[in-house]
Design a protein around this motif. Structure first.
Motif, PDB file in Angstrom:
ATOM      1  N   ALA A 276       0.872  -1.167   0.107  1.00 49.36           N
ATOM      2  CA  ALA A 276       0.070  -0.204   0.110  1.00 49.36           C
ATOM      3  C   ALA A 276       0.895   1.272  -0.166  1.00 49.36           C
ATOM      4  O   ALA A 276       0.482   2.211  -0.682  1.00 49.36           O
ATOM      5  CB  ALA A 276      -1.089  -0.040   1.197  1.00 49.36           C
ATOM      6  N   VAL A 329      -4.539   1.522   9.527  1.00 48.75           N
ATOM      7  CA  VAL A 329      -4.591   1.500   7.948  1.00 48.75           C
ATOM      8  C   VAL A 329      -4.247   2.742   7.533  1.00 48.75           C
ATOM      9  O   VAL A 329      -3.820   2.889   6.143  1.00 48.75           O
ATOM     10  CB  VAL A 329      -6.247   1.713   7.842  1.00 48.75           C
ATOM     11  N   LEU A 333      -0.917   1.801   5.750  1.00 48.51           N
ATOM     12  CA  LEU A 333      -1.448   1.269   4.505  1.00 48.51           C
ATOM     13  C   LEU A 333      -2.158   2.389   3.480  1.00 48.51           C
ATOM     14  O   LEU A 333      -2.642   2.096   2.657  1.00 48.51           O
ATOM     15  CB  LEU A 333      -2.518   0.287   4.775  1.00 48.51           C
ATOM     16  N   ALA A 337      -7.317  -0.053   3.066  1.00 50.33           N
ATOM     17  CA  ALA A 337      -7.869  -1.143   3.946  1.00 50.33           C
ATOM     18  C   ALA A 337      -9.073  -0.671   4.298  1.00 50.33           C
ATOM     19  O   ALA A 337      -9.375   0.661   4.497  1.00 50.33           O
ATOM     20  CB  ALA A 337      -6.768  -1.751   4.694  1.00 50.33           C
ATOM     21  N   ASP A 390       4.394  -2.986   4.569  1.00 51.72           N
ATOM     22  CA  ASP A 390       3.160  -2.592   5.295  1.00 51.72           C
ATOM     23  C   ASP A 390       2.817  -3.472   6.755  1.00 51.72           C
ATOM     24  O   ASP A 390       2.521  -2.731   7.653  1.00 51.72           O
ATOM     25  CB  ASP A 390       1.975  -2.797   4.539  1.00 51.72           C
ATOM     26  N   SER A 434      -1.784 -13.109   6.569  1.00 53.04           N
ATOM     27  CA  SER A 434      -2.662 -12.490   5.760  1.00 53.04           C
ATOM     28  C   SER A 434      -3.017 -13.679   4.786  1.00 53.04           C
ATOM     29  O   SER A 434      -2.348 -14.287   4.317  1.00 53.04           O
ATOM     30  CB  SER A 434      -2.175 -11.453   4.582  1.00 53.04           C
ATOM     31  N   PRO A 506      -6.890  -5.779   3.895  1.00 47.48           N
ATOM     32  CA  PRO A 506      -6.197  -4.866   2.814  1.00 47.48           C
ATOM     33  C   PRO A 506      -6.903  -5.027   1.424  1.00 47.48           C
ATOM     34  O   PRO A 506      -7.256  -6.059   0.918  1.00 47.48           O
ATOM     35  CB  PRO A 506      -5.028  -5.345   2.833  1.00 47.48           C
TER      36      PRO A 506
END
Length: 539
Positions: A276, A329, A333, A337, A390, A434, A506
């Motif tokens: 991101a 976030v 990111l 997200a 990230d 993830s 994400p």
């Protein structure tokens, strides 16, 4: 409870999760052209972690899922439109009572060595998945198939419920209804294996057979040719593939985020997954296109529940309140997200109103820790395999925020091999990962949270009999109103008990060199090569 080697491997993706040089050429010793002046129909793609091999029986790590999409194929998969789509099966249907699934196979498929593909290959492969003796991570998925128990206890050689009435029909007969079985077949996508080759190998421990490091036969569009290096693989176009292919060779190589961005800028690679924080950088590269989709999986923290360290639900709730997920976030990111409060965050009907939102509330976290009698001297490790910007930033922020409320947290960096040892010992506190496809059907929770899948995809070892009952009921009925009621109860348990610490969902981000034509972004990052058969080069 000890985890199988297959389950241990599963976590490596999580730790996850989610190319080669030469602008379409290759590195390493020459085997038919290399460098920029090599074959103009060669493409280079990034793997975000080093691949292990091609064994579909092992619980997957992300890069293994990616390379499997080149070499193998499966009955069904998830499309770019977040739908269940045909692969080796052209169509399928389920009986009204949810106990019989019938798959109608393509009749134009052969293996890369010219042998015909038939339903017998599917029956053979699914027997391997259902057989614990192979080291399969998926025996729990098929525990309700008729005859699976007899195979598991040694009283039968095959599963009676896997049937091939003819060469192009595969049937799964269940002892219990499961109207969402299709979801089990795409998480991850279950590759079909060649019976005429793999059938000659010993069944015991098959999952880790050396064959799967260098498979000699495939069915996907680009079949394994050689390991150029330990983390770079050369694939050649499958000469027997069912449609014309637009590439001659694909080179897949592990590259860190920074290295991938640099090689995108120089045109040395054609595909990379994008962190991101790099979105702005990618958007500024001439000749490169950024692809974005709302994510289907989660970034989460996992604890070994059987270790007992975080056994009290109040402690787990406190951890959620201590973490400022919205700030993560934005900071880690760049807003790419969304924050959710339960594992299955779609479809809309499956997420009830009234769930607790774990907003940032340090005072509430301290209160819960005090109620639970938390010892502030207890060390809590946040485990991560570094290299993805990230998540590296995320764990640093999480550690600081836990420390703020009185949890003695520290970041523990692992290499993949070191992490495997910790997983084998059930010795992890908060492992960042993830993974998943949690937007299509709430039955997606089953593989991660049911007691039967401990030792497989349920790597946290969480077991709740009431949740198990509800999840079983949820797949036993096709009545939409009833399913909505059942999953509302299940979601409230997950939301309250916090078996998995869901941080955020994400966005799926990828970049392609504009010369790579036909790429379609899949919302599941580990399915990025799902339509590789449609790729070609232009420009």
């Amino acid at each position: 409870m000890a985890l199988s080697k297959a389950a241990i491997a599963a976590l490596s993706v999580l730790v996850l999760a989610t190319a080669c040089s030469g602008g379409g050429g290759t590195t390493g010793d020459d085997d038919g052209g290399d460098g920029d002046g090599g074959n103009s129909r060669d493409a280079a793609v990034q793997l975000y972690q080093p691949p292990r091999g091609f064994s579909p029986l092992l619980a997957p790590i992300g890069p293994d899922q990616l390379i499997a999409q080149l070499h193998w194929d499966a009955l069904v998969s998830v499309t770019a439109g977040s739908e269940y789509g045909p692969r080796l099966a052209e169509s399928w249907e389920v009986s009204p009572d949810g106990t019989t699934w019938t798959f109608h196979l393509r009749d134009d498929v052969v293996w890369s060595d010219g042998e015909p593909f038939t339903a017998d290959d599917v029956v053979f492969t699914y027997n391997l998945y259902a057989n614990p003796a192979t080291g399969s991570a998926y025996a729990g998925k098929f525990a309700t198939v008729s005859g699976a128990a007899a195979l598991a206890d040694g009283s039968a050689d095959t599963v009676a419920g896997f049937q091939a009435p003819d060469d192009t029909t595969f049937v799964i007969q269940l002892d219990q209804p499961n109207v969402a079985l299709i979801d089990e077949l795409v998480q991850p996508t279950l590759a079909v294996l060649p019976e005429h080759v793999v059938g000659e190998l010993p069944v015991d421990g098959l999952a880790e057979n050396p064959f799967f490091r260098e498979p000699t036969v495939g069915i996907g569009p680009y079949v394994f040719q050689r390991w150029v290096t330990d983390d770079q693989i050369e694939f050649h176009a499958n000469p027997e593939y069912r449609t014309e292919l637009g590439l001659d060779r694909v080179f897949a190589q592990h590259l860190t985020t920074d290295a991938a961005m640099a090689q995108l800028e120089t045109g040395e690679i054609d595909f990379a997954q994008v962190a991101a924080p790099d979105v702005g950088r990618v958007e500024g590269i001439d000749g490169v296109t950024l692809h974005r989709a709302e994510g289907a999986g989660v970034m989460a923290l996992h604890t070994a529940h059987d270790s007992g360290k975080l056994a009290d639900p109040r402690v787990r709730q406190a951890i959620m309140y201590a973490i400022d997920r919205e700030a993560i976030v934005e900071e880690a990111l760049a807003g790419e997200a969304q924050v959710v409060d339960t594992l299955a965050h779609g479809p809309d009907w499956a997420v009830p109103d009234g769930l607790t939102h774990y907003g940032h509330d340090p005072d509430k976290a301290r209160e819960l820790l005090a109620e639970a009698g938390w010892d502030p001297a207890t060390e809590v490790r946040i485990e991560v395999v570094p290299g993805q910007r990230d998540r590296d930033t995320t764990v640093t922020i999480v550690a600081a925020q836990l420390q703020e409320v009185g949890i003695n947290a520290r970041v523990q960096n692992y290499q993949a091999a070191e992490l495997s040892a910790s997983l084998a010992d059930r010795d992890f506190d908060l492992l960042i990962s993830s993974y998943g496809l949690f937007t299509m059907d709430p039955a997606s929770m089953n593989s991660r949270l049911t007691c039967a899948t401990i030792g497989g995809p349920n790597i946290s070892g969480y077991c709740n009999e009431e949740l198990d009952r509800l999840l079983a009921e949820g797949i036993a009925t096709s009545d939409q109103a009833e399913r909505e009621r059942i999953y509302a109860e299940a979601q409230r348990i997950v939301n309250e008990q916090v078996p998995i610490f869901v941080l955020y969902v994400p966005n799926t981000l990828a970049a392609t060199n504009d010369r790579l034509q036909g790429f379609e972004l899949n919302p599941s990052a580990v399915d990025a090569f799902w339509n590789a058969a449609d790729w070609s080069l232009g420009g």
